[in-house]
Design a protein around this motif. Structure first.
Motif, mmCIF file in Angstrom:
data_model
loop_
_atom_site.group_PDB
_atom_site.id
_atom_site.type_symbol
_atom_site.label_atom_id
_atom_site.label_comp_id
_atom_site.label_asym_id
_atom_site.label_seq_id
_atom_site.Cartn_x
_atom_site.Cartn_y
_atom_site.Cartn_z
ATOM 1 N N LEU A 18 0.817 -1.210 0.000
ATOM 2 C CA LEU A 18 0.000 0.000 0.000
ATOM 3 C C LEU A 18 0.850 1.258 0.000
ATOM 4 O O LEU A 18 2.007 1.246 0.409
ATOM 5 C CB LEU A 18 -0.933 -0.002 1.210
ATOM 6 C CG LEU A 18 -0.281 0.032 2.601
ATOM 7 C CD1 LEU A 18 -0.196 1.467 3.137
ATOM 8 C CD2 LEU A 18 -1.041 -0.855 3.581
ATOM 9 N N TYR A 19 0.226 2.325 -0.468
ATOM 10 C CA TYR A 19 0.815 3.659 -0.381
ATOM 11 C C TYR A 19 -0.173 4.551 0.345
ATOM 12 O O TYR A 19 -1.373 4.555 0.031
ATOM 13 C CB TYR A 19 1.108 4.232 -1.762
ATOM 14 C CG TYR A 19 1.397 5.715 -1.711
ATOM 15 C CD1 TYR A 19 2.508 6.197 -1.008
ATOM 16 C CD2 TYR A 19 0.555 6.636 -2.327
ATOM 17 C CE1 TYR A 19 2.755 7.557 -0.919
ATOM 18 C CE2 TYR A 19 0.808 7.990 -2.252
ATOM 19 C CZ TYR A 19 1.909 8.448 -1.551
ATOM 20 O OH TYR A 19 2.149 9.795 -1.459
ATOM 21 N N GLU A 20 0.310 5.303 1.336
ATOM 22 C CA GLU A 20 -0.549 6.184 2.120
ATOM 23 C C GLU A 20 0.100 7.571 2.237
ATOM 24 O O GLU A 20 1.152 7.701 2.857
ATOM 25 C CB GLU A 20 -0.797 5.592 3.505
ATOM 26 C CG GLU A 20 -1.648 6.469 4.397
ATOM 27 C CD GLU A 20 -2.966 6.859 3.749
ATOM 28 O OE1 GLU A 20 -3.128 8.065 3.458
ATOM 29 O OE2 GLU A 20 -3.805 5.979 3.520
ATOM 30 N N ILE B 268 4.315 1.977 2.102
ATOM 31 C CA ILE B 268 5.091 3.173 1.805
ATOM 32 C C ILE B 268 4.257 4.358 2.271
ATOM 33 O O ILE B 268 3.111 4.534 1.827
ATOM 34 C CB ILE B 268 5.403 3.293 0.304
ATOM 35 C CG1 ILE B 268 6.213 2.087 -0.173
ATOM 36 C CG2 ILE B 268 6.154 4.591 0.011
ATOM 37 C CD1 ILE B 268 6.472 2.068 -1.678
ATOM 38 N N VAL B 269 4.797 5.145 3.194
ATOM 39 C CA VAL B 269 4.054 6.290 3.731
ATOM 40 C C VAL B 269 4.834 7.571 3.467
ATOM 41 O O VAL B 269 6.063 7.595 3.548
ATOM 42 C CB VAL B 269 3.775 6.143 5.242
ATOM 43 C CG1 VAL B 269 2.936 4.909 5.507
ATOM 44 C CG2 VAL B 269 5.068 6.080 6.036
ATOM 45 N N VAL C 69 9.571 5.150 4.213
ATOM 46 C CA VAL C 69 9.150 6.546 4.296
ATOM 47 C C VAL C 69 9.550 7.266 3.009
ATOM 48 O O VAL C 69 10.704 7.194 2.574
ATOM 49 C CB VAL C 69 9.787 7.243 5.507
ATOM 50 C CG1 VAL C 69 9.371 8.722 5.554
ATOM 51 C CG2 VAL C 69 9.384 6.534 6.800
ATOM 52 N N MET C 70 8.585 7.966 2.408
ATOM 53 C CA MET C 70 8.845 8.788 1.229
ATOM 54 C C MET C 70 9.137 10.209 1.711
ATOM 55 O O MET C 70 8.243 10.924 2.162
ATOM 56 C CB MET C 70 7.634 8.775 0.288
ATOM 57 C CG MET C 70 7.852 9.519 -1.014
ATOM 58 S SD MET C 70 9.036 8.721 -2.118
ATOM 59 C CE MET C 70 8.047 7.350 -2.729
ATOM 60 N N GLN D 258 12.459 4.953 -4.730
ATOM 61 C CA GLN D 258 12.597 6.363 -4.375
ATOM 62 C C GLN D 258 12.541 6.595 -2.865
ATOM 63 O O GLN D 258 13.178 7.516 -2.344
ATOM 64 C CB GLN D 258 11.491 7.185 -5.041
ATOM 65 C CG GLN D 258 11.612 7.293 -6.544
ATOM 66 C CD GLN D 258 10.452 8.080 -7.135
ATOM 67 O OE1 GLN D 258 9.350 7.569 -7.263
ATOM 68 N NE2 GLN D 258 10.708 9.332 -7.476
ATOM 69 N N ALA D 259 11.762 5.767 -2.163
ATOM 70 C CA ALA D 259 11.597 5.945 -0.716
ATOM 71 C C ALA D 259 12.861 5.513 0.030
ATOM 72 O O ALA D 259 13.726 4.826 -0.512
ATOM 73 C CB ALA D 259 10.400 5.142 -0.229
#
Length: 288
Positions: free
Chosen positions: A118-120, A175-176, A211-212, A270-271
């Motif tokens: 997931l991406y949040e 990924i947040v 973490v992004m 990227q994160a």
């Protein structure tokens, strides 16, 4: 793509699997929708809805369809036993007073997935929220509800988290955005406890958090949150879930799912690496 708004019947994962299996059996037998419909004296649309898990599996219908498809009697009994199980309400049924119809399918998918990616960009994912953090969010999202109703919604969210402790828990890869960790939900004390919880779940063998950072700038997932589910059933394809204020959308066409997976793969590069997450959490906690 399947759009799910209020109304209708939210299927369990097993019902989805059996619907797919019925379609496969019909196609292998060379039976058309029209011929199957005549077998159980319904419209072709009803047969389509059974196969798409849009309606319950009526046992007499399923029995006659299986016979028409040439399935041996011994296998029919086993299929019907699964159909009865699939028709039973999920554990979340007791929360139906606070669980939107369009979200019930999500809870079923989440409960049965073997992998959840997931991406949040806005908030800590529901599976990883603390009681106080979830309560603060619910109060904002449902300002006109009573304390009792808010508590029911929070209880449902925490009940969903039980799957992380199961022996066959799914692999969760989140990924947040850095925004998620800096947005002051509920105040400093609530945020400190929430960051502590994230640090705790980082030690779980099947949970990965990345973490992004703001410094990354624009990235391919910045348009909104989404969740990808993979299952241990060959009949059930990967599914991507997105939502908005009016409802939700479930994507299961391969080309759609692949597009989301490619975005997740690019974002994971990227994160910040998973190995850096604990260090980032410690840094942010000191700022609170």
């Amino acid at each position: 793509m399947r759009e799910n708004r209020s109304g209708g019947s939210a299927p369990t994962v097993l019902r989805m699997v059996l619907g797919k299996r019925l379609r496969q059996l019909r196609e292998q037998a060379g039976v058309s929708f029209e011929e199957a419909a005549r077998t159980i004296e319904v419209t072709p649309l009803t047969v389509r809805r059974i196969e798409k898990a849009e309606v319950g599996l009526r046992i007499p219908y399923v029995r006659e369809l299986l016979r028409a498809y040439g399935v041996p009697a011994a296998e029919i009994d086993g299929f019907l036993a699964l159909a009865r199980e699939a028709n039973r309400p999920g554990w979340w049924y007791k929360f139906r007073d606070v669980l939107p119809e369009w979200f019930r399918a999500y809870v079923s998918l989440e409960s049965e997935a073997s992998v959840i990616r997931l991406y949040e960009p806005h908030y800590v994912p529901g599976l990883l929220q603390t009681y106080d953090y979830a309560t603060a969010l619910m109060r904002v999202g449902f300002p006109n509800e009573s304390k009792e109703e808010i508590a029911r919604r929070v209880d449902l969210r925490l009940r969903r988290q039980d799957l992380l402790a199961k022996p066959d828990a799914p692999a969760v890869w989140a990924i947040v955005d850095e925004t998620v960790l800096r947005r002051p939900v509920g105040g400093p004390e609530v945020m400190r406890a929430q960051i502590d919880r994230l640090a705790e779940v980082c030690s779980m063998p099947k949970v990965r958090i990345q973490v992004m950072r703001f410094s990354v700038g624009a990235h391919p997932g910045a348009y909104g949150p989404f969740h990808h589910f993979r299952f241990g059933f060959s009949e059930l394809p990967d599914i991507v879930y997105t939502e908005n204020l009016a409802g939700s959308v479930y994507y299961d066409r391969p080309e759609d799912v692949v597009a989301y997976l490619e975005v997740l793969d690019r974002m994971s590069v990227q994160a910040e690496p998973v190995a850096r997450t604990r260090e980032i959490l410690d840094e942010l906690r000191k700022e609170l």
